[in-house]
Design a protein around this motif. Structure first.
Motif, PDB file in Angstrom:
ATOM      1  N   ASP A 145       0.661  -1.444  -0.181  1.00  0.00           N
ATOM      2  CA  ASP A 145      -0.146   0.044  -0.580  1.00  0.00           C
ATOM      3  C   ASP A 145       1.374   1.121  -0.032  1.00  0.00           C
ATOM      4  OD1 ASP A 145      -2.686  -2.061   0.149  1.00  0.00           O
ATOM      5  OD2 ASP A 145      -2.745  -1.857   2.349  1.00  0.00           O
ATOM      6  N   ILE A 146       2.152   0.644   1.003  1.00  0.00           N
ATOM      7  CA  ILE A 146       2.531   1.755   0.707  1.00  0.00           C
ATOM      8  C   ILE A 146       3.130   2.589  -0.637  1.00  0.00           C
ATOM      9  CG2 ILE A 146       5.095   2.942   1.718  1.00  0.00           C
ATOM     10  CD1 ILE A 146       4.447   1.561   4.410  1.00  0.00           C
ATOM     11  N   ILE A 147       3.722   1.391  -1.232  1.00  0.00           N
ATOM     12  CA  ILE A 147       4.489   1.433  -2.733  1.00  0.00           C
ATOM     13  C   ILE A 147       3.574   2.305  -3.106  1.00  0.00           C
ATOM     14  CG2 ILE A 147       5.809   0.607  -4.347  1.00  0.00           C
ATOM     15  CD1 ILE A 147       6.953  -1.169  -2.218  1.00  0.00           C
ATOM     16  N   TYR A 148       2.293   1.693  -3.611  1.00  0.00           N
ATOM     17  CA  TYR A 148       1.313   2.133  -4.449  1.00  0.00           C
ATOM     18  C   TYR A 148       1.057   3.286  -4.238  1.00  0.00           C
ATOM     19  CZ  TYR A 148      -2.861   2.173  -7.797  1.00  0.00           C
ATOM     20  OH  TYR A 148      -3.901   2.487  -8.240  1.00  0.00           O
ATOM     21  N   GLN A 149       0.657   3.928  -3.184  1.00  0.00           N
ATOM     22  CA  GLN A 149       0.481   5.008  -2.501  1.00  0.00           C
ATOM     23  C   GLN A 149       1.108   6.425  -2.900  1.00  0.00           C
ATOM     24  OE1 GLN A 149      -1.499   5.164   1.241  1.00  0.00           O
ATOM     25  NE2 GLN A 149      -3.347   3.522   0.986  1.00  0.00           N
ATOM     26  N   TYR A 150       2.301   6.693  -2.315  1.00  0.00           N
ATOM     27  CA  TYR A 150       3.765   7.274  -2.422  1.00  0.00           C
ATOM     28  C   TYR A 150       4.309   6.503  -3.421  1.00  0.00           C
ATOM     29  CZ  TYR A 150       1.670   7.604   2.364  1.00  0.00           C
ATOM     30  OH  TYR A 150       1.566   7.428   3.825  1.00  0.00           O
ATOM     31  N   GLY A 151       3.817   6.418  -3.544  1.00  0.00           N
ATOM     32  CA  GLY A 151       5.418   5.510  -5.576  1.00  0.00           C
ATOM     33  C   GLY A 151       4.461   5.632  -6.430  1.00  0.00           C
ATOM     34  N   GLU A 152       3.404   5.899  -6.296  1.00  0.00           N
ATOM     35  CA  GLU A 152       2.016   5.411  -7.352  1.00  0.00           C
ATOM     36  C   GLU A 152       2.675   4.374  -8.803  1.00  0.00           C
ATOM     37  OE1 GLU A 152      -0.046   9.318  -8.015  1.00  0.00           O
ATOM     38  OE2 GLU A 152       1.590   9.308  -7.771  1.00  0.00           O
ATOM     39  N   GLU A 153       3.333   3.435  -7.930  1.00  0.00           N
ATOM     40  CA  GLU A 153       4.028   1.770  -8.697  1.00  0.00           C
ATOM     41  C   GLU A 153       2.863   1.342  -8.748  1.00  0.00           C
ATOM     42  OE1 GLU A 153       7.487   0.910  -9.412  1.00  0.00           O
ATOM     43  OE2 GLU A 153       5.841  -0.371 -10.119  1.00  0.00           O
ATOM     44  N   ARG A 154       2.612   0.967  -9.910  1.00  0.00           N
ATOM     45  CA  ARG A 154       2.005   0.207 -10.291  1.00  0.00           C
ATOM     46  C   ARG A 154       2.195  -1.490  -9.649  1.00  0.00           C
ATOM     47  NH1 ARG A 154       2.501  -2.599 -15.372  1.00  0.00           N
ATOM     48  NH2 ARG A 154       4.550  -1.187 -16.113  1.00  0.00           N
ATOM     49  N   LEU A 155       3.565  -2.537  -9.615  1.00  0.00           N
ATOM     50  CA  LEU A 155       4.067  -3.240  -9.615  1.00  0.00           C
ATOM     51  C   LEU A 155       4.118  -2.890  -8.138  1.00  0.00           C
ATOM     52  CD1 LEU A 155       6.319  -3.482 -12.433  1.00  0.00           C
ATOM     53  CD2 LEU A 155       3.707  -5.140 -12.282  1.00  0.00           C
ATOM     54  N   SER A 156       3.787  -2.476  -7.223  1.00  0.00           N
ATOM     55  CA  SER A 156       3.440  -2.313  -5.836  1.00  0.00           C
ATOM     56  C   SER A 156       3.433  -3.706  -4.828  1.00  0.00           C
ATOM     57  CB  SER A 156       2.593  -1.599  -5.161  1.00  0.00           C
ATOM     58  OG  SER A 156       1.255  -1.983  -5.840  1.00  0.00           O
ATOM     59  N   ARG A 157       2.272  -5.158  -5.207  1.00  0.00           N
ATOM     60  CA  ARG A 157       2.023  -5.945  -4.663  1.00  0.00           C
ATOM     61  C   ARG A 157       3.578  -6.868  -4.994  1.00  0.00           C
ATOM     62  NH1 ARG A 157      -1.459  -5.720  -1.657  1.00  0.00           N
ATOM     63  NH2 ARG A 157      -3.742  -4.481  -2.409  1.00  0.00           N
ATOM     64  N   ARG A 158       4.042  -6.187  -6.317  1.00  0.00           N
ATOM     65  CA  ARG A 158       4.833  -7.486  -7.189  1.00  0.00           C
ATOM     66  C   ARG A 158       6.217  -7.314  -6.010  1.00  0.00           C
ATOM     67  NH1 ARG A 158       6.729  -9.466 -12.968  1.00  0.00           N
ATOM     68  NH2 ARG A 158       4.332  -8.780 -13.007  1.00  0.00           N
ATOM     69  N   ILE A 159       6.760  -5.807  -5.826  1.00  0.00           N
ATOM     70  CA  ILE A 159       8.204  -5.653  -4.932  1.00  0.00           C
ATOM     71  C   ILE A 159       8.028  -6.029  -4.131  1.00  0.00           C
ATOM     72  CG2 ILE A 159       8.867  -3.166  -4.829  1.00  0.00           C
ATOM     73  CD1 ILE A 159       8.238  -2.698  -7.338  1.00  0.00           C
ATOM     74  N   ALA A 160       6.323  -5.620  -3.118  1.00  0.00           N
ATOM     75  CA  ALA A 160       6.049  -5.974  -1.529  1.00  0.00           C
ATOM     76  C   ALA A 160       6.586  -7.280  -1.641  1.00  0.00           C
ATOM     77  CB  ALA A 160       5.716  -4.844  -1.088  1.00  0.00           C
ATOM     78  N   LYS A 161       6.513  -8.002  -2.244  1.00  0.00           N
ATOM     79  CA  LYS A 161       6.218  -9.274  -1.806  1.00  0.00           C
ATOM     80  C   LYS A 161       7.994  -9.908  -2.158  1.00  0.00           C
ATOM     81  CE  LYS A 161       3.827 -13.915  -3.321  1.00  0.00           C
ATOM     82  NZ  LYS A 161       5.369 -14.350  -4.138  1.00  0.00           N
ATOM     83  N   ALA A 162       8.535  -9.021  -3.261  1.00  0.00           N
ATOM     84  CA  ALA A 162      10.278  -9.432  -3.174  1.00  0.00           C
ATOM     85  C   ALA A 162      10.591  -8.743  -2.164  1.00  0.00           C
ATOM     86  CB  ALA A 162      10.579  -9.399  -4.479  1.00  0.00           C
ATOM     87  N   ILE A 163      10.669  -8.266  -2.124  1.00  0.00           N
ATOM     88  CA  ILE A 163      11.415  -7.254  -0.153  1.00  0.00           C
ATOM     89  C   ILE A 163      11.168  -8.164   0.851  1.00  0.00           C
ATOM     90  CG2 ILE A 163      11.607  -5.331   1.186  1.00  0.00           C
ATOM     91  CD1 ILE A 163      10.461  -3.047  -1.516  1.00  0.00           C
ATOM     92  N   LYS A 164       9.929  -8.688   1.009  1.00  0.00           N
ATOM     93  CA  LYS A 164       9.302  -9.478   2.339  1.00  0.00           C
ATOM     94  C   LYS A 164      10.508 -10.616   2.179  1.00  0.00           C
ATOM     95  CE  LYS A 164       7.141  -6.504   5.194  1.00  0.00           C
ATOM     96  NZ  LYS A 164       7.798  -6.504   6.339  1.00  0.00           N
ATOM     97  N   GLU A 165      10.555 -11.816   0.972  1.00  0.00           N
ATOM     98  CA  GLU A 165      11.356 -12.769   0.259  1.00  0.00           C
ATOM     99  C   GLU A 165      12.461 -12.663   1.243  1.00  0.00           C
ATOM    100  OE1 GLU A 165       7.858 -14.944  -2.476  1.00  0.00           O
ATOM    101  OE2 GLU A 165       9.384 -13.778  -3.734  1.00  0.00           O
ATOM    102  N   ASN A 166      13.111 -11.241   1.104  1.00  0.00           N
ATOM    103  CA  ASN A 166      14.740 -11.317   0.569  1.00  0.00           C
ATOM    104  C   ASN A 166      15.423 -10.099   2.436  1.00  0.00           C
ATOM    105  OD1 ASN A 166      15.756 -11.664  -1.882  1.00  0.00           O
ATOM    106  ND2 ASN A 166      13.596 -11.018  -2.736  1.00  0.00           N
ATOM    107  N   ARG A 167      14.306 -10.773   3.083  1.00  0.00           N
ATOM    108  CA  ARG A 167      14.755  -9.644   4.371  1.00  0.00           C
ATOM    109  C   ARG A 167      15.085 -11.045   5.001  1.00  0.00           C
ATOM    110  NH1 ARG A 167       9.947  -8.943   8.155  1.00  0.00           N
ATOM    111  NH2 ARG A 167       9.468 -11.333   7.628  1.00  0.00           N
ATOM    112  N   PRO A 168      16.567 -10.128   5.516  1.00  0.00           N
ATOM    113  CA  PRO A 168      16.299  -8.279   5.319  1.00  0.00           C
ATOM    114  C   PRO A 168      17.112  -7.386   4.560  1.00  0.00           C
ATOM    115  CG  PRO A 168      18.721  -9.181   7.037  1.00  0.00           C
ATOM    116  CD  PRO A 168      17.427 -11.154   6.561  1.00  0.00           C
ATOM    117  N   VAL A 169      16.740  -6.623   4.478  1.00  0.00           N
ATOM    118  CA  VAL A 169      16.552  -5.568   3.015  1.00  0.00           C
ATOM    119  C   VAL A 169      17.271  -4.487   4.232  1.00  0.00           C
ATOM    120  CG1 VAL A 169      15.911  -4.165   1.204  1.00  0.00           C
ATOM    121  CG2 VAL A 169      15.524  -6.234   2.109  1.00  0.00           C
TER     122      VAL A 169
END
Ligand SMILES: C[S@@+](CC[C@H](N)C(=O)[O-])C[C@H]1O[C@@H](n2cnc3c(N)ncnc32)[C@H](O)[C@@H]1O
Length: 288
Positions: A145-169
């Motif tokens: 939601d942060i990436i979508y709202q504040y970045g107007e990034e349409r791939l926000s869900r995919r990016i958030a998933k990849a970030i969480k999968e690669n933790r710690p970032v």
């Protein structure tokens, strides 16, 4: 820490719209490296005063040499809290939003996807959570939601998933790589990490809340004939400025000086690419 300079954006336009009394009192709420403040100070005479503030400790260091001038003072503070500390009615205030070139280019601050550094992004590193801590503390859904709202990034869900999968970032280069991998392989107009970095920076620094909060309160400090000048650098900020100014005009006592936002000249955009997305809006308190 590098010694990158920050070229003040739309300097002539700021000066011609802000300065209405050379013996007046002004507030620069985003001192940065002092480009606008120094130009304003050089025009003030006699009783003229400039109060400056910024929440970045390096801005405070940059302000130090100017403190020799009795017409100048500096307070390390975010602008939403600073406005309550100003004891004067103002002839003008300036907010030149976003980050300065030295903040962006200093890898240790974590703002840039082009330099590797700790994933921090706080303008005031003594306050709140870093971007790495924010990523850790939010769920995948909240992050999307942060990436979508504040970045107007349409791939926000995919990016958030990849970030969480690669933790710690914890590093900027790591986050930039994750964004790049999450994007389909094709030519990109902007770097795939641009919007995600913008979103995290806005969330970490609560930039939009700060802006919405400060505008009516700073406007209330203006003397009759006093001017508020705000320069924004992306559509989310500009929308807030536009709506807040409109609300002030509708409530009465203010008039819009800029029906449409002013933008940098072709020449300035060529000379200083950082100015390209700037939009300047000006409001004036009506004489009663
Ligand atoms: C674009 S730079 C300003 C550059 C400045 N006008 C100059 O000519 O050097 C933006 C500055 O605003 C500061 N800033 C951004 N949001 C802020 C906030 N909410 N409160 C205080 N300072 C803030 C940043 O730390 C940064 O130094």
């Amino acid at each position: 820490m590098g010694d990158w300079v920050h070229v003040p954006v739309m300097l002539e336009e700021v000066m011609s719209h802000l300065l209405n009394d050379r013996e007046g009192t002004y507030w620069d709420g985003t001192f940065g490296r002092g480009g606008h403040s120094m130009a304003l100070l050089s025009q003030l005479m006699g009783l003229g005063k400039l109060v400056a503030s910024d929440r970045d400790p390096l801005a405070q260091a940059a302000a130090e040499p100017l403190l020799e001038n009795p017409q100048f003072s500096f307070e390390p503070c975010d602008f939403a809290n600073m406005v309550a500390k100003i004891p004067y009615q103002l002839n003008g205030f300036l907010l030149d939003l976003g980050v300065s070139t030295p903040q962006l280019r200093d890898a240790t601050r974590g703002f840039s996807f082009q330099e590797d550094g700790p994933l921090d992004m706080r303008m005031d590193p003594t306050q709140g959570m870093s971007a790495a801590e924010l990523i850790d503390a939010t769920s995948e859904r909240e992050l999307a939601d942060i990436i979508y709202q504040y970045g107007e990034e349409r791939l926000s869900r995919r990016i958030a998933k990849a970030i969480k999968e690669n933790r710690p970032v914890t590093r900027t280069a790591q986050l930039a790589d994750i964004c790049r991998m999450a994007y389909p392989r094709r030519h990109h107009r902007i770097h795939p990490a641009t919007r995600t970095f913008q979103a995290l920076r806005i969330a970490v620094n609560r930039e939009l809340d700060q802006l919405a909060d400060v505008i009516p309160r700073a406007a209330a400090k203006l003397k009759p004939g006093g001017r508020g000048v705000i320069i924004s650098f992306h559509s989310l900020e500009d929308r807030i400025v536009k709506r807040a100014y409109k609300a002030l005009v509708a409530a009465g006592g203010f008039r819009l000086i800029t029906k449409k936002p002013l933008i940098p000249s072709e020449e300035e955009a060529q000379r200083n690419p950082a100015a390209r997305s700037a939009k300047m809006r000006v409001i004036e308190r009506e004489e009663s």
